[in-house]
Design a protein around this motif. Structure first.
Motif, mmCIF file in Angstrom:
data_model
loop_
_atom_site.group_PDB
_atom_site.id
_atom_site.type_symbol
_atom_site.label_atom_id
_atom_site.label_comp_id
_atom_site.label_asym_id
_atom_site.label_seq_id
_atom_site.Cartn_x
_atom_site.Cartn_y
_atom_site.Cartn_z
ATOM 1 N N THR A 195 0.848 -1.193 0.000
ATOM 2 C CA THR A 195 0.000 0.000 0.000
ATOM 3 C C THR A 195 0.883 1.241 0.000
ATOM 4 N N PRO A 196 0.666 2.184 -0.904
ATOM 5 C CA PRO A 196 1.565 3.346 -1.017
ATOM 6 C C PRO A 196 1.625 4.172 0.264
ATOM 7 N N ALA A 197 2.804 4.694 0.550
ATOM 8 C CA ALA A 197 2.966 5.630 1.665
ATOM 9 C C ALA A 197 2.021 6.802 1.482
ATOM 10 N N LEU A 198 1.554 7.368 2.564
ATOM 11 C CA LEU A 198 0.577 8.463 2.623
ATOM 12 C C LEU A 198 -0.855 7.970 2.435
ATOM 13 N N ASN A 199 -0.998 6.699 2.001
ATOM 14 C CA ASN A 199 -2.302 6.032 1.992
ATOM 15 C C ASN A 199 -3.358 6.769 1.178
ATOM 16 N N GLY A 200 -2.912 7.470 0.135
ATOM 17 C CA GLY A 200 -3.882 8.183 -0.689
ATOM 18 C C GLY A 200 -4.659 9.246 0.067
ATOM 19 N N GLY A 201 -4.050 9.757 1.149
ATOM 20 C CA GLY A 201 -4.726 10.795 1.930
ATOM 21 C C GLY A 201 -5.740 10.262 2.923
ATOM 22 N N LYS A 202 -5.683 8.966 3.222
ATOM 23 C CA LYS A 202 -6.620 8.379 4.188
ATOM 24 C C LYS A 202 -6.002 8.404 5.582
ATOM 25 N N LEU A 203 -6.721 8.989 6.528
ATOM 26 C CA LEU A 203 -6.255 9.100 7.907
ATOM 27 C C LEU A 203 -7.240 8.381 8.835
ATOM 28 N N GLY A 204 -6.701 7.561 9.743
ATOM 29 C CA GLY A 204 -7.562 6.841 10.672
ATOM 30 C C GLY A 204 -7.224 7.133 12.117
ATOM 31 N N PHE A 205 -8.253 7.142 12.953
ATOM 32 C CA PHE A 205 -8.112 7.309 14.405
ATOM 33 C C PHE A 205 -8.754 6.069 15.031
ATOM 34 N N ASP B 203 -8.739 15.445 0.903
ATOM 35 C CA ASP B 203 -8.677 15.885 -0.491
ATOM 36 C C ASP B 203 -7.542 16.892 -0.648
ATOM 37 N N ASN B 204 -6.899 16.867 -1.812
ATOM 38 C CA ASN B 204 -5.765 17.762 -2.125
ATOM 39 C C ASN B 204 -4.593 17.552 -1.170
ATOM 40 N N PHE B 205 -4.408 16.303 -0.701
ATOM 41 C CA PHE B 205 -3.328 16.062 0.260
ATOM 42 C C PHE B 205 -1.949 16.109 -0.393
ATOM 43 N N THR B 206 -1.901 16.118 -1.717
ATOM 44 C CA THR B 206 -0.610 16.206 -2.405
ATOM 45 C C THR B 206 -0.139 17.646 -2.572
ATOM 46 N N GLY B 207 -0.947 18.592 -2.111
ATOM 47 C CA GLY B 207 -0.548 20.000 -2.210
ATOM 48 C C GLY B 207 0.564 20.350 -1.235
ATOM 49 N N ASN B 208 0.973 21.592 -1.258
ATOM 50 C CA ASN B 208 2.079 22.038 -0.411
ATOM 51 C C ASN B 208 1.633 22.880 0.771
ATOM 52 N N SER B 209 0.332 22.934 1.005
ATOM 53 C CA SER B 209 -0.182 23.757 2.096
ATOM 54 C C SER B 209 -1.303 23.019 2.811
ATOM 55 N N ILE B 210 -1.321 23.131 4.131
ATOM 56 C CA ILE B 210 -2.380 22.510 4.926
ATOM 57 C C ILE B 210 -3.728 23.156 4.629
ATOM 58 N N ASP B 211 -3.714 24.429 4.194
ATOM 59 C CA ASP B 211 -4.958 25.142 3.887
ATOM 60 C C ASP B 211 -5.677 24.533 2.682
ATOM 61 N N GLU B 212 -4.913 23.878 1.814
ATOM 62 C CA GLU B 212 -5.508 23.256 0.635
ATOM 63 C C GLU B 212 -6.163 21.914 0.968
ATOM 64 N N MET B 213 -5.824 21.353 2.122
ATOM 65 C CA MET B 213 -6.315 20.028 2.481
ATOM 66 C C MET B 213 -7.700 20.116 3.114
ATOM 67 N N LYS B 214 -8.633 19.386 2.566
ATOM 68 C CA LYS B 214 -9.985 19.347 3.104
ATOM 69 C C LYS B 214 -10.300 17.932 3.562
ATOM 70 N N ALA B 215 -10.717 17.794 4.821
ATOM 71 C CA ALA B 215 -10.999 16.473 5.389
ATOM 72 C C ALA B 215 -12.485 16.170 5.332
ATOM 73 N N ARG B 216 -12.810 14.956 4.897
ATOM 74 C CA ARG B 216 -14.206 14.508 4.957
ATOM 75 C C ARG B 216 -14.236 13.119 5.598
ATOM 76 N N GLU B 217 -15.178 12.940 6.500
ATOM 77 C CA GLU B 217 -15.266 11.680 7.234
ATOM 78 C C GLU B 217 -16.037 10.650 6.416
ATOM 79 N N ILE B 218 -15.560 9.389 6.448
ATOM 80 C CA ILE B 218 -16.252 8.297 5.763
ATOM 81 C C ILE B 218 -16.449 7.135 6.737
#
Length: 334
Positions: A145-155, A176-191
């Motif tokens: 499984t690729p590092a960074l997990n395609g932007g999937k984060l688990g708790f 979403d947009n986890f490959t960007g260079n700024s945290i402001d570009e990253m949008k989290a959605r729960e699944i």
């Protein structure tokens, strides 16, 4: 204890109970002799009657001694039922989410430690659900499984977590947009759920992104000079590989996983040596010049991860801590 002065705090003693300081007795350095062994143990278990009893310490401070951790900038990670990360500092900065102790082998500096309740048992739960209850399948899945997990984060909290203070529950997000260079570009959605490979990588990356985020907030070095891994899961190369990538430093392991009991033995020998010399002697005197010939010598298991990947993990750490803050505000124990 007033950790800077190494004496009982007068304010706390007075607030707790009258005459408490007299009842507790004086604090003693970790290398001090408490006294000779009781005659009972000599008669029943045939201890040498000149055996000395050295001041006690807990399993984590003893692990620090057993890992010969003695340089500020180094971190140790213990991977067990609970996970801990600890290191050495010259300047303690106590906070509500970690622990600061006097260093058990060096009276001039301190040990800092963070504890995470959900360690190996939570990893095993994911292994059982998503990897056929097999560590071989789990590791193979993690590596594929690729590092960074395609932007999937688990708790993942099978039990009430200490850090952060969250109740039992699993929370999964896609960034979403986890490959960007700024945290402001990253949008989290729960699944609701991840596929099995993503769940495997999410538990490993999630635990160590959290560990890195809280270690940084507690003032531990970023990146560390090196990490020494111990505990049962330190024998898992795939997990160590993720630690090296997320923390951005080489990971070492020791030949003996029982660093706490080894450290207790070293502390006993250190106390005996200090008593023999009639003064404090650095614990390194026990093995100076010969550590490479002993089981104390750590060996390099994983080199530091890729620098570009590390910068991506740095952003994910920040995003994870942001999401965690929201979870604590919503579900955190009061």
């Amino acid at each position: 204890m007033d950790i800077k002065e190494r004496v009982w705090s007068k304010i706390v003693m007075k607030a707790t109970a009258p005459g408490l300081e007299e009842k507790l007795g004086k604090l003693a350095p970790a290398h001090a002799v408490a006294g000779p062994i009781a005659r009972y143990f000599v008669d029943r278990y045939h201890f040498n009657d000149s055996c000395l009893v050295i001041q006690w310490s807990g399993d984590n401070p003893n692990s620090l001694a057993g890992l010969t951790l003695n340089t500020p900038g180094d971190l140790a990670i213990s991977l067990g039922t609970s996970d801990t990360v600890f290191g050495i500092t010259n300047e303690p900065r106590p906070s509500l989410e970690g622990h600061v102790f006097p260093n058990p082998v060096d009276p001039k500096c301190y040990m800092v430690m963070l504890c995470f309740k959900n360690g190996s048992l939570t990893r095993e739960d994911v292994r059982n659900r998503c990897a056929e209850s097999s560590w071989d399948v789990f590791n193979e899945t993690l590596e594929k499984t690729p590092a960074l997990n395609g932007g999937k984060l688990g708790f993942f909290y099978m039990d009430h977590e200490i850090l952060p203070p969250l109740p039992i529950g699993y929370h999964r997000y896609v960034i979403d947009n986890f490959t960007g260079n700024s945290i402001d570009e990253m949008k989290a959605r729960e699944i609701e759920e991840f596929d099995s490979p993503s769940e495997v990588r999410a538990i490993i990356e999630g635990q160590f992104l959290s560990m890195r985020g809280h270690a940084e907030r507690f003032g531990m070095p970023t990146p560390p000079k090196r990490i020494i891994a111990t505990g049962g899961a330190s024998s898992n190369d795939s997990i160590l590989n993720s630690i090296a990538s997320i923390f951005g430093c080489p990971v070492y392991t020791v030949q003996r996983p029982d660093s706490a009991s080894l450290g207790a033995a070293l502390r006993a020998a250190h106390g005996w040596l200090c008593n023999k010399e009639g003064k404090f002697v650095p614990s390194s005197a026990l093995y100076e010049g010969k550590i490479e010939k002993t089981s104390l010598s750590p060996k390099l298991s994983k080199p530091a991860g890729d620098k570009e990947l590390l910068s991506k993990y740095a952003l994910l750490v920040k995003k994870r801590m942001e999401i965690e803050k929201d979870l604590v505000e919503k579900f955190g124990r009061k």
